[in-house]
Every structure is written in structure tokens, then in C-alpha cells.
Design an enzyme around this catalytic site. Structure first.
Site, PDB file in Angstrom:
ATOM      1  N   ASP B  61     -11.342  84.732  62.064  1.00  0.00           N
ATOM      2  CA  ASP B  61     -12.244  85.865  62.220  1.00  0.00           C
ATOM      3  C   ASP B  61     -12.766  85.856  63.659  1.00  0.00           C
ATOM      4  O   ASP B  61     -12.478  84.946  64.432  1.00  0.00           O
ATOM      5  CB  ASP B  61     -13.372  85.797  61.191  1.00  0.00           C
ATOM      6  CG  ASP B  61     -14.184  84.526  61.334  1.00  0.00           C
ATOM      7  OD1 ASP B  61     -14.056  83.839  62.367  1.00  0.00           O
ATOM      8  OD2 ASP B  61     -14.937  84.207  60.406  1.00  0.00           O
ATOM      9  N   ASP B 240      -9.884  87.355  51.600  1.00  0.00           N
ATOM     10  CA  ASP B 240     -10.314  85.961  51.752  1.00  0.00           C
ATOM     11  C   ASP B 240     -11.660  85.841  51.069  1.00  0.00           C
ATOM     12  O   ASP B 240     -12.413  86.815  50.999  1.00  0.00           O
ATOM     13  CB  ASP B 240     -10.475  85.581  53.225  1.00  0.00           C
ATOM     14  CG  ASP B 240     -11.765  86.126  53.810  1.00  0.00           C
ATOM     15  OD1 ASP B 240     -11.788  87.324  54.165  1.00  0.00           O
ATOM     16  OD2 ASP B 240     -12.758  85.387  53.891  1.00  0.00           O
ATOM     17  N   CYS B 278      -2.261  76.765  33.329  1.00  0.00           N
ATOM     18  CA  CYS B 278      -2.163  76.448  34.750  1.00  0.00           C
ATOM     19  C   CYS B 278      -1.322  75.198  34.949  1.00  0.00           C
ATOM     20  O   CYS B 278      -1.416  74.236  34.186  1.00  0.00           O
ATOM     21  CB  CYS B 278      -3.569  76.229  35.317  1.00  0.00           C
ATOM     22  SG  CYS B 278      -3.569  75.787  37.060  1.00  0.00           S
ATOM     23  N   CYS B 280      -1.272  73.373  37.857  1.00  0.00           N
ATOM     24  CA  CYS B 280      -1.714  72.602  39.026  1.00  0.00           C
ATOM     25  C   CYS B 280      -1.871  71.129  38.661  1.00  0.00           C
ATOM     26  O   CYS B 280      -1.943  70.764  37.486  1.00  0.00           O
ATOM     27  CB  CYS B 280      -3.013  73.170  39.595  1.00  0.00           C
ATOM     28  SG  CYS B 280      -4.519  72.673  38.738  1.00  0.00           S
ATOM     29  N   CYS B 283      -4.723  70.363  36.232  1.00  0.00           N
ATOM     30  CA  CYS B 283      -4.525  70.752  34.834  1.00  0.00           C
ATOM     31  C   CYS B 283      -3.410  69.951  34.172  1.00  0.00           C
ATOM     32  O   CYS B 283      -3.445  69.740  32.971  1.00  0.00           O
ATOM     33  CB  CYS B 283      -4.235  72.245  34.744  1.00  0.00           C
ATOM     34  SG  CYS B 283      -5.715  73.220  35.106  1.00  0.00           S
ATOM     35  N   HIS B 309      -7.623  73.408  41.666  1.00  0.00           N
ATOM     36  CA  HIS B 309      -7.421  74.314  40.531  1.00  0.00           C
ATOM     37  C   HIS B 309      -7.856  75.743  40.855  1.00  0.00           C
ATOM     38  O   HIS B 309      -7.103  76.694  40.617  1.00  0.00           O
ATOM     39  CB  HIS B 309      -8.153  73.848  39.275  1.00  0.00           C
ATOM     40  CG  HIS B 309      -8.124  74.918  38.238  1.00  0.00           C
ATOM     41  ND1 HIS B 309      -7.003  75.182  37.484  1.00  0.00           N
ATOM     42  CD2 HIS B 309      -9.031  75.876  37.902  1.00  0.00           C
ATOM     43  CE1 HIS B 309      -7.228  76.231  36.721  1.00  0.00           C
ATOM     44  NE2 HIS B 309      -8.448  76.675  36.951  1.00  0.00           N
TER      45      HIS B 309
END
Lengths: 345, 345
Positions: B61, B240, B278, B280, B283, B309
Site C-alpha cells: 500500500d 485484502d 478443510c 489444512c 485440520c 486455518h
């Protein structure tokens, strides 16, 4: 052994311990896990290995050390130790038998007996009386452990702990008496309690040779990187210490070229890896300048990367020692390590 | 885009972002990195990608948002914005030209123009005057950027930012005027400043259709998981938000079955994974009971596992949306998402 107080090595995931560090065993704290979340809950969830998702060995201490160090309000009787939870003040009691049961509920691979941990210094008389109690507790714990183990085979071991403050005669007497338990391994406890370093080494020297050569000898709560070969030279096989992980979080990094205090301004633009001789993720990926930036910015990622490195450093030293022993070159290794550590920061 | 304020997504290593999340781009904050460690230092260390060891895209930014939100002592003039460092109180100035230079020193792939970020609410008159300034700054920044880019090719892009507070007429006028810059992509800024959610969506609705279909449209600082398809439905390509990572650290986890507040006692003995849908690391490895334990014990590892996660959840939603668009089923996806989000915690 990396220390995983709360069923997790601080800031590292078990996959880091497995694939990066190749750690064989971690230590968890009975006192903390007994209070939160509780051994019954951990047991119902399948034991500590499953709870923390750690497929290799777990050693749990008996909780005694934390009871004595975290609780001003503990009271020792012949039966055990009464204490208040540091979380909510609730009263609890650890006995030689109950701490075996708690550790079996965890499913620990190596359990430790409840022992009385003395401050430093204490008189010879006080230490002698305390050793007597520690020995009686070890006997009680061992009888209970053998009885319970008979129902589920030999998958667990209970290590007794040699005490005796800084008195070599008490240490020797304690060790000799514990031999009668014929345990799978033996620990030397009550060190790193504020005594000068040469005294800790002396106590190990007085004790380790009496313990069975073919079984693990474990010195609890040591040491600095340069002390590891010293303990091994005195017959020690296992050690645990919070130093590599705690110092990592505080920005003190152990490298093959000595200590790096990462906040120092000299690292502001240092594009070098933390340790050129280290192959850990941190050293093969980031510059000292980036690590310093993360530390200064208070980023948690710093703790993860620093802990990964410091523990790698410790395990690398132990791997080097193991290789030197196998090659028959440990005496030279020890000499080199001594002369190097004398010159390093 | 995961947010990496201080040149690092909080509590995650770049390898997690690469191999677990497969994130294509991260956002870093010019304001923070300009103040510490400084853009010259990052440039001398090889740029932001090398500094943080991130091989994929970086968007920075302009620093404007932080200047306006972190600094009570900022002063806006036609030339730029004067502010004091939140670290040491030292005075600094950002101008449209200087923030381009700072971001080029970082080596950012996508740079953002300096814009004036207004609080909510402001009057139509104030918003109109501010839009005028933002447009003049965008022009200045763009001229300087094109001049500098000509010397090193087209590897970087500068996105102008549509402002106009909550006034659709100002938003439209701003967007139309920015089109003349023929930029590689366009952002819609000044949202998520305290306005009701329907107003943010209204402003995007008024603006996005005016921006080139073939170039990325980026809404800054949004949103909740259930809002992602709403923004996409209004023509948005990039977003974002600190929510997934910040909420993770605070124990608020986003799952396919709604929010999980992990400290709740109901998870004390919950052996289930956090989110059955999920894949990931968190998980597929840990129970809710273990995650709750880490959170209650204040273990940093919780932040790492929770952030992993939550960001996976966000990126999975975006991947599902992308696939639905490719399959031509996005209208159904949106309807399903709307009716599900109405019933979930």
C-alpha cells in the site's frame, strides 16, 4: 530433549520437530497438564501422543519440580506434597502413587518418580532427610508402577531420580540405593538450582559412574551448548533444558561461532545467514537482518524461526557427539569443543 | 491477499504460505517498513522479496491509510502528508512521488498511489475536495512512476485508488477521471472505515462497473468470509483483510460450518477436527480440544495453527469462487452461499 511444557514445544508444530529437527523425544510437564486440561481429559482424548499429535517418545516429569518452584504454598509430608494451583489457587496433592497414575493416563513412554526438589544451598542434615524421603517415594512409586505395568506390558518405563543436593556422599548413597529398583533408566535431579557450574558437574561425576552403563542416564534441566559434551564425557545420555527455546524467544541465538544477540545494531544490514554451518530452515532461508527486523517488530514468526534454529543447534551438537563416540574420536571432539568454547562469545 | 504488515504474515513462515496456502500474493505495509527497517536498507538487502524470502508477488500500500489511522498528528497539504512516526515521534513526509520511490525501493510488484483516507462520516463538500486532491496526487504519482518504470521495464504496476467517501456520485466521478491514467489495475479504497456493510457494497456497486473489465479491480481492506462472494459478484478480483489472521490470534476461527470461538467450554473434550471440510495442516492434524488447550495456555503455536486455518479458509473460498466462475455456476454458488450464511453462527 526439546521441552514441550504444555504438550507442545513453544512456537513449533510437531511437523517441525519431526521433519526439521528429527527430535526423537520431547519432554512434557505433568504439573501443567495435570492442572490444564487435566489427565483424565487427555486420557479420554487418546493420550498425550494423540492429543499433541506426536508419534515419537514422550517423557513426563513427575510435577515435583514445578510444585516446588512455582508454589510458595506447598507443604511436604511423608505422604506427598500438598500445593495450590498457580491458575486458580485450588488445593491439590501429588503422591508417589498419584503421579504415576497421572503419567500413565498421559500414556507417557518415560515416567519420572515424584522426588523432593531442594533449593540451593541446604544443610547436609536437611539434604540427608530429604534423600530418605525421595528414596521411600521412589520405592512406593516403583511398586505401584510395576503392578500397573503388568496389566499392559512393558511399553512404559519409570525412572527414579538421584537427589542429595551438592553433597557427593549423599548423591552416592542415593544412587546405590536406587539401583535396587532395577529401573529402565536413572535420572540425576536437583541440579540447575542456582549452584555454580563446577558443582553441578561434580555431582554428576560422583553419581553417573554408579548408574548402570547399559541404561539411560538422564541429567535433568541442563545445560548450555558448551556443557553438553561435558555431561556426555561424564557418562550422561539424556538431558532436557528450556534454554534453547526460551533464549530463542528472547533473541539469544546459539551458533557454531558462539552466541548472537540478534537485537544488536551490527545485524541491521547483515545479509549473512544466522549460522553458516547450520542447515535448518531459518539459516538456509533468512538473513540476520530479517531475523533482527522480526525481533524488533515483535513478530511471533521470530520465535518460531529462532526456536527452530536453537533446537537444531542443540540436536546437531548431540548428533556430532554421537558420531564422535561411534568413530572413537570423542576425546578429540571434547578437547576441540573445550578450546573453541573458551574463545567464542 | 494475506496481509504481511511487517514483511511477514503474522506467525506464518513463507514456506507455509507457499506449500500449505499456495498464496499467490501477499500485501506488505509501506508505512511500517518505511519506518522500520527503512526502504534503503531493504533495497540494499535485495528488495522485499529477498528480505522476507517470498518468491511470489508483493503488493504494497502507499502508507496513506496508516498515516491517517495511526497518527493523530498528521497534516495534509497539497504537497503530501506530514506525520510523526508512531515509534519515536520523528517527523516524516509522504508525497505522491516519494511513496512511489519507497515502493520501488522495496521492489514491489504492485504499488499503490498515495491517497487521502477520510474518516466516516464526512460531508459531501469535504469528500469532494478530498477526491480532487486524491486525483491530483494519483496523476503526479503516475507520471513519476511511468518515468521511473521506463528505465527498468514493465515489471511493476501502479494502481490508483478510487475515493469519494459514501457518495456514489463522487465515487463515479473519481473512477472516470482515474481511467485516463490507463493503469494496470484499479483499487477502491476508503471502505471499512466504520460505515454499515450495505454502504460499502453500494459504493463498490457504483464504482466497479466503470473500471476496465480486463484489469484487476481491488477493494482494499475487506471482508468477512461471507462477504467475499458478494464483492466478487460486484466485479471485484482482489481483496485484502487482516480479519482472518487477527481473528485467528484472538481465537475466532472461520469454518465451513460457521464461526468457532475456540475458548468455549464445549470444545474442552471435542476430538473432532476444527473443520471437517478443510484440508489444512491444522485440520488434518489436531483436535478442537488441543487447539482450545493451546489457546487457553497462551501458546504461540495456537496463533500459527489458527492463522494457517483461517487463511486457508479464505483462499479456499476464493478458489471455489474461481472454479464456479470457470464452470459458469457462480450465480448458483452465490445463492447457496447467501442462504447458508443466513443460518450459520
Amino acid at each position: 530433549m526439546p521441552v514441550g511444557t504444555q504438550a507442545g514445544v513453544k512456537s513449533l508444530a510437531p511437523r517441525d520437530l519431526l521433519t526439521e529437527l528429527d527430535a526423537r523425544i520431547v519432554l512434557a510437564n505433568t504439573y501443567h497438564l495435570y492442572l490444564r486440561p487435566g489427565h483424565e481429559i487427555i486420557q479420554r482424548l487418546g493420550g498425550l501422543h494423540r492429543f499433541m499429535s506426536w508419534p515419537r517418545a514422550v517423557l513426563t516429569d513427575s510435577g515435583g519440580f514445578q510444585v516446588f518452584s512455582l508454589n510458595a504454598l506447598n507443604k511436604v509430608t511423608e505422604e506427598g506434597v500438598l500445593f495450590r494451583s498457580h491458575l486458580d489457587g485450588a488445593p491439590h496433592m501429588f503422591t508417589p502413587v498419584s503421579t504415576v497414575d497421572v503419567q500413565l493416563a498421559f500414556g507417557s513412554d518415560i515416567l519420572m518418580v515424584l522426588d523432593e526438589c531442594l533449593p540451593y544451598p541446604v544443610s547436609h542434615d536437611d539434604a540427608r532427610r530429604s534423600v530418605g524421603r525421595t528414596l521411600r517415594w521412589a520405592g512406593e512409586a516403583n511398586r505401584h508402577f510395576l503392578q500397573r505395568r503388568s496389566s499392559f506390558g512393558a511399553a512404559h518405563s519409570l525412572f527414579p531420580i538421584v537427589q542429595g543436593s551438592m553433597y557427593a556422599d549423599l548423591r552416592r548413597a542415593c544412587a546405590l540405593e536406587l539401583l535396587e529398583l532395577d529401573a529402565d533408566g536413572y535420572a540425576i535431579g536437583g541440579l540447575s538450582v542456582g549452584e555454580p557450574r563446577n558443582l553441578s558437574l561434580e555431582m554428576v561425576e560422583a553419581t553417573a559412574p554408579l548408574l548402570p552403563l547399559a541404561r539411560p542416564r538422564y541429567v535433568m534441566g541442563v545445560g548450555l551448548p558448551e556443557e553438553l559434551p561435558e555431561y556426555v564425557a561424564r557418562g550422561v545420555d539424556m538431558m532436557d533444558c528450556v534454554l534453547p527455546s526460551r533464549n530463542a524467544r528472547n533473541g539469544c541465538l546459539f551458533t557454531s561461532a558462539g552466541r548472537v544477540i540478534i537485537k544488536n545494531a551490527r545485524y541491521l544490514e547483515d545479509a549473512e545467514p544466522l549460522d553458516r554451518e547450520c542447515a535448518c530452515y531459518t539459516c538456509r532461508t533468512f538473513s540476520r537482518a530479517y531475523l533482527r527486523h522480526l525481533f524488533q517488530a515483535g513478530e511471533m514468526l521470530f520465535s518460531t524461526l529462532a526456536t527452530l534454529h536453537n533446537l537444531t543447534r542443540y540436536l546437531d551438537i548431540m548428533r556430532q557427539i554421537r558420531q564422535a563416540i561411534l568413530l572413537g574420536t570423542f576425546p578429540q571432539y571434547l578437547n576441540n569443543a573445550r578450546s573453541r568454547s573458551a574463545t567464542l562469545p
